[in-house]
Design a protein around this motif. Structure first.
Motif, mmCIF file in Angstrom:
data_model
loop_
_atom_site.group_PDB
_atom_site.id
_atom_site.type_symbol
_atom_site.label_atom_id
_atom_site.label_comp_id
_atom_site.label_asym_id
_atom_site.label_seq_id
_atom_site.Cartn_x
_atom_site.Cartn_y
_atom_site.Cartn_z
ATOM 1 N N ILE A 81 42.554 41.801 28.772
ATOM 2 C CA ILE A 81 42.292 41.028 29.702
ATOM 3 C C ILE A 81 43.279 40.490 30.478
ATOM 4 N N ARG A 82 44.586 40.379 29.765
ATOM 5 C CA ARG A 82 45.729 39.650 30.379
ATOM 6 C C ARG A 82 46.524 40.946 31.346
ATOM 7 N N ASN A 83 46.538 41.997 30.818
ATOM 8 C CA ASN A 83 47.379 43.199 31.417
ATOM 9 C C ASN A 83 46.614 43.848 32.183
ATOM 10 N N ASP A 84 45.427 44.040 31.820
ATOM 11 C CA ASP A 84 44.597 45.334 32.678
ATOM 12 C C ASP A 84 43.770 44.404 33.805
ATOM 13 N N ILE A 85 43.202 43.237 33.421
ATOM 14 C CA ILE A 85 42.147 42.495 34.348
ATOM 15 C C ILE A 85 42.983 41.756 35.200
ATOM 16 N N ALA A 86 43.777 40.672 34.441
ATOM 17 C CA ALA A 86 44.416 39.640 35.219
ATOM 18 C C ALA A 86 45.478 40.012 36.067
ATOM 19 N N TYR A 87 46.487 40.726 35.280
ATOM 20 C CA TYR A 87 47.577 41.029 36.166
ATOM 21 C C TYR A 87 47.227 41.851 37.196
ATOM 22 N N HIS A 88 46.156 42.869 37.267
ATOM 23 C CA HIS A 88 46.015 43.393 38.374
ATOM 24 C C HIS A 88 44.710 42.730 39.191
ATOM 25 N N ALA A 112 33.095 30.144 18.881
ATOM 26 C CA ALA A 112 34.098 30.441 20.063
ATOM 27 C C ALA A 112 34.670 28.996 20.338
ATOM 28 N N THR A 113 35.839 28.517 19.813
ATOM 29 C CA THR A 113 36.194 27.149 19.873
ATOM 30 C C THR A 113 37.705 27.012 20.525
ATOM 31 N N GLU A 114 38.414 28.342 20.549
ATOM 32 C CA GLU A 114 39.562 28.485 21.203
ATOM 33 C C GLU A 114 39.777 29.200 22.400
ATOM 34 N N ASP A 115 38.781 29.656 22.893
ATOM 35 C CA ASP A 115 38.377 30.723 23.819
ATOM 36 C C ASP A 115 39.045 30.088 24.965
ATOM 37 N N VAL A 116 38.619 28.708 25.602
ATOM 38 C CA VAL A 116 39.041 28.118 26.753
ATOM 39 C C VAL A 116 40.611 28.121 26.749
ATOM 40 N N ALA A 117 41.067 27.713 25.669
ATOM 41 C CA ALA A 117 42.346 27.543 25.705
ATOM 42 C C ALA A 117 43.205 28.813 26.070
ATOM 43 N N ILE A 118 42.859 29.748 25.153
ATOM 44 C CA ILE A 118 43.582 31.131 25.034
ATOM 45 C C ILE A 118 43.191 31.621 26.630
ATOM 46 N N LEU A 119 42.012 31.897 27.217
ATOM 47 C CA LEU A 119 41.889 32.265 28.443
ATOM 48 C C LEU A 119 42.638 31.490 29.702
ATOM 49 N N ARG A 120 42.680 30.277 29.285
ATOM 50 C CA ARG A 120 43.066 29.426 30.715
ATOM 51 C C ARG A 120 44.396 29.502 30.968
ATOM 52 N N ALA A 121 45.314 29.911 29.672
ATOM 53 C CA ALA A 121 46.469 30.080 29.830
ATOM 54 C C ALA A 121 47.068 31.277 30.719
ATOM 55 N N ILE A 122 46.063 32.194 30.853
ATOM 56 C CA ILE A 122 46.439 33.678 31.516
ATOM 57 C C ILE A 122 46.135 33.269 33.083
ATOM 58 N N VAL A 222 36.753 24.669 34.682
ATOM 59 C CA VAL A 222 37.997 24.024 33.896
ATOM 60 C C VAL A 222 39.507 24.597 34.632
ATOM 61 N N LYS A 223 39.224 25.733 35.225
ATOM 62 C CA LYS A 223 40.283 26.208 35.810
ATOM 63 C C LYS A 223 39.994 26.971 37.027
ATOM 64 N N PRO A 224 40.536 26.786 38.406
ATOM 65 C CA PRO A 224 41.489 25.734 38.684
ATOM 66 C C PRO A 224 40.796 24.273 38.390
ATOM 67 N N ILE A 225 41.271 23.366 37.839
ATOM 68 C CA ILE A 225 40.562 22.119 37.742
ATOM 69 C C ILE A 225 40.698 21.426 39.148
ATOM 70 N N ASP A 226 39.868 20.418 39.135
ATOM 71 C CA ASP A 226 39.454 19.749 40.603
ATOM 72 C C ASP A 226 40.409 18.646 40.143
ATOM 73 N N ILE A 249 42.811 21.594 21.159
ATOM 74 C CA ILE A 249 44.011 22.062 21.804
ATOM 75 C C ILE A 249 43.551 22.919 22.885
ATOM 76 N N GLY A 250 43.910 22.590 23.999
ATOM 77 C CA GLY A 250 43.855 23.538 25.280
ATOM 78 C C GLY A 250 42.533 23.606 26.158
ATOM 79 N N GLY A 251 41.471 22.737 25.883
ATOM 80 C CA GLY A 251 40.324 22.735 26.447
ATOM 81 C C GLY A 251 40.319 21.910 27.524
ATOM 82 N N LEU A 252 39.018 21.268 27.639
ATOM 83 C CA LEU A 252 38.894 20.033 28.852
ATOM 84 C C LEU A 252 39.887 19.127 28.643
#
Lengths: 313, 272
Positions: A81-88, A112-122, A222-226, A249-252
């Motif tokens: 997700i980070r290198n292939d999808i987001a970076y490109h 799935a309780t850390e997903d938003v934190a982890i993906l939001r950081a990308i 949640v991202k980009p947050i208003d 940690i890392g969610g809303l």
């Protein structure tokens, strides 16, 4: 929510759309598969490959929906997700069903309780967590009609409530916090992410019976947050509560707090969060059981709100 | 320019770039210089004046650590000025050690973490089939990279979907980061593994330009087979610089002082 997502997908499908699954979606994706057989691809139980293939298809101009259960097409393939999808900066919509504790009894692997934190950081990722079936439908529709680059769409499963009045549905906009209920005299505001919107509305109604007004805002983006809306809400209300079925940690709540960093005019002391502790559950239970166990059921939330309000009165 | 000329230029650029940048991976660039030269000179349909031309063949360097080789071949083919290679690894430049697409014409994909190129190649090949487009997708991988499970997911996928527009090339120099491949995680019987997974498999000398060209041509004429193809290119890490050849050391070491001068001299002398 899951069905609304599929309905929008079938309705607004374009010849350029590709639905790619990691061998999940039994019963849910059959309609799409029948209608658009060439645009449906089951890659098998292989989420790294699923995500790489999604990137490859998107590099060739497809709008790709990567579908699986949360954690599988997210955490298992986080580097893709980070290198292939987001970076490109590709047009891939990662759709994860079962966000939060929706698959409660299935166990920790399916929470799935850390997903938003982890993906939001990308970087480049847009993070969307619709609060009811209307939001799920309209957000999916927007995603198909316009390009948003890399997107994480966190949805619950089947059977969530419809919380919108019919005439308000068209007001749903990606990137904008939606005021679901606005009481003019309210001193309390609820900011909710994803399926917790139902609990937020329920809490609002219970407080109303006790003659306490409150407003309910859906933070489906949640991202980009208003940011502007958050500042407006913090200026307007005396008590702000966030609702999320996600780690603290890392969610809303983190997203909201981040927008206030450095803002000396804001009193962050009036902000409280309803979220999950950062721990793996050791009890088995369905979504409602686990929500209650971790203090984010309507009852537990009400108890805590009353305590906070009374203490401060 | 002949493929020999081009390969030699790539090698000299690689030594210069890793010297100036004090960067690693010169051994792994030298082992693929011949493959890159044959591909870019004789095989790939590419359009330096229009790098995103829809009919172009797609080339992915999955072993992104050999990015200097791709930058060098692209510069030599006119995608950007050769002068720009001096910026490799320099602060404020675009040419990172692992190959990056950002702002660099002709780079199809950024890589660097291993095991990403083949799945993406599968997606590109699937899209090309779906849209009935005639171009091919080439993915150049390292041998050590074949430790990554994601590749084997992709290897199964490509065969299952008859992706005969997909060609994998393995730089089989038999040395990985810390040790020889056979001491790290055995790949043998390597060719048989690919065959068993349903790929047309060719084991060749990865430094023999005629053999490389013949194999690429054969793959093109074999398309009715409906299988993806893999070329296991037997190579020598550090090829062309005697003291670098077959040495684990030159996965990471950067050529400095005498080593640098001797490497350049050897490449120039051998060529002359």
């Amino acid at each position: 929510m899951r069905n609304s997502f599929v309905n929008a997908l079938e309705e607004f499908n374009t010849p350029n759309t590709m639905l790619v699954t990691g061998d999940l979606g039994f019963g849910v994706l059959n309609g799409y598969r029948k209608k658009f057989p060439k645009q449906f691809l089951n890659v098998g139980v292989a989420e790294q490959n699923l995500t790489g293939i999604a990137a490859g298809l998107a590099l060739e101009g497809k709008k790709v929906i990567s579908y699986s259960i949360a954690n599988f097409n997210t955490l298992r393939a986080i580097e893709q997700i980070r290198n292939d999808i987001a970076y490109h900066d590709l047009n891939v919509i990662i759709v994860a069903v079962g966000g939060g504790l929706a698959y409660g009894q299935l166990g920790v692997t399916h929470h799935a309780t850390e997903d938003v934190a982890i993906l939001r950081a990308i970087p480049n990722m847009t993070i969307l967590a619709p609060g009811d079936k209307n939001e799920a439908y309209h957000i999916m529709k927007s995603l198909l009609l316009e390009d948003y680059g890399p997107v994480y769409l966190r949805i619950g499963r089947a059977g969530e409530a419809s919380l919108y009045k019919a005439d308000e549905i068209n007001g749903i906009r990606i990137g904008k916090i939606h005021p679901l209920i606005c009481d003019n005299n309210a001193k309390i505001a609820f900011l909710s992410m994803g399926g917790m919107l139902e609990i937020a509305k329920k809490t609002h109604l219970t407080l109303k019976e006790k003659n306490i007004d409150s407003s309910v805002y859906s933070v489906h983006t949640v991202k980009p947050i208003d940011k502007n809306k958050i500042i407006e809400i913090f200026n307007k209300y005396d008590y702000i509560f966030s609702f999320e079925e996600h780690s603290i940690i890392g969610g809303l709540s983190s997203s909201i707090a981040e927008t206030l960093i450095g803002n000396t005019a804001m009193d962050i002391g009036k902000f409280n969060s309803f979220a999950l502790p950062s721990e793996f559950t050791s009890v088995v239970g369905d979504q409602n059981y686990l929500r209650n166990y971790y203090g984010i059921s309507a009852e537990k939330i009400l108890q805590r709100i009353e305590k906070i309000i009374n203490i401060n009165r | 320019m002949t493929t020999k000329d081009l390969a030699n230029r790539i090698k000299i650029h690689a030594v210069n770039m890793t010297h100036t940048g004090k960067s690693s991976h010169v051994g792994g660039v030298l082992s693929i210089a011949d493959i890159l030269a044959v591909l870019y000179n004789d095989i790939l349909n590419v359009y330096p004046e229009n790098p995103k031309h829809p009919d172009r063949d797609r080339f992915i360097l999955s072993k992104g650590h050999a990015g200097a080789g791709v930058y060098a071949v692209l510069a030599e083919k006119g995608f950007f000025p050769v002068e720009m290679l001096k910026q490799h690894y320099q602060n404020g430049s675009l040419l990172s050690g692992h190959v990056s697409h950002k702002g660099i014409p002709g780079v199809e994909l950024s890589t660097g973490s291993l095991g990403h190129g083949l799945p993406i190649g599968c997606g590109m090949a699937y899209a090309a089939k779906l849209d009935k487009k005639p171009h091919n997708i080439f993915v150049l991988m390292s041998d050590g990279e074949c430790d990554e499970g994601s590749n084997w997911e992709a290897i199964m996928f490509a065969a299952h979907h008859n992706l005969n527009n997909l060609v994998a090339i393995i730089d089989y120099n038999k040395i990985q980061s810390l040790d020889k491949v056979e001491n790290t995680l055995k790949l043998e019987p390597f060719a048989q593994k690919w065959e068993a997974f349903g790929w047309e498999t060719y084991s060749i000398d990865g430094h023999n330009h005629q053999e490389l060209k013949k194999t690429f041509d054969k793959i093109q004429s074999n398309k009715k087979e409906k299988k993806p193809s893999v070329i296991i290119a037997n190579t020598i890490k550090g090829k062309g610089v005697s003291f670098m050849e077959n040495k684990v050391l030159w996965h990471y070491r950067s050529p400095q002082n005498e080593e640098f001068e001797n490497a350049i001299k050897e490449l120039k002398d051998n060529y002359a």
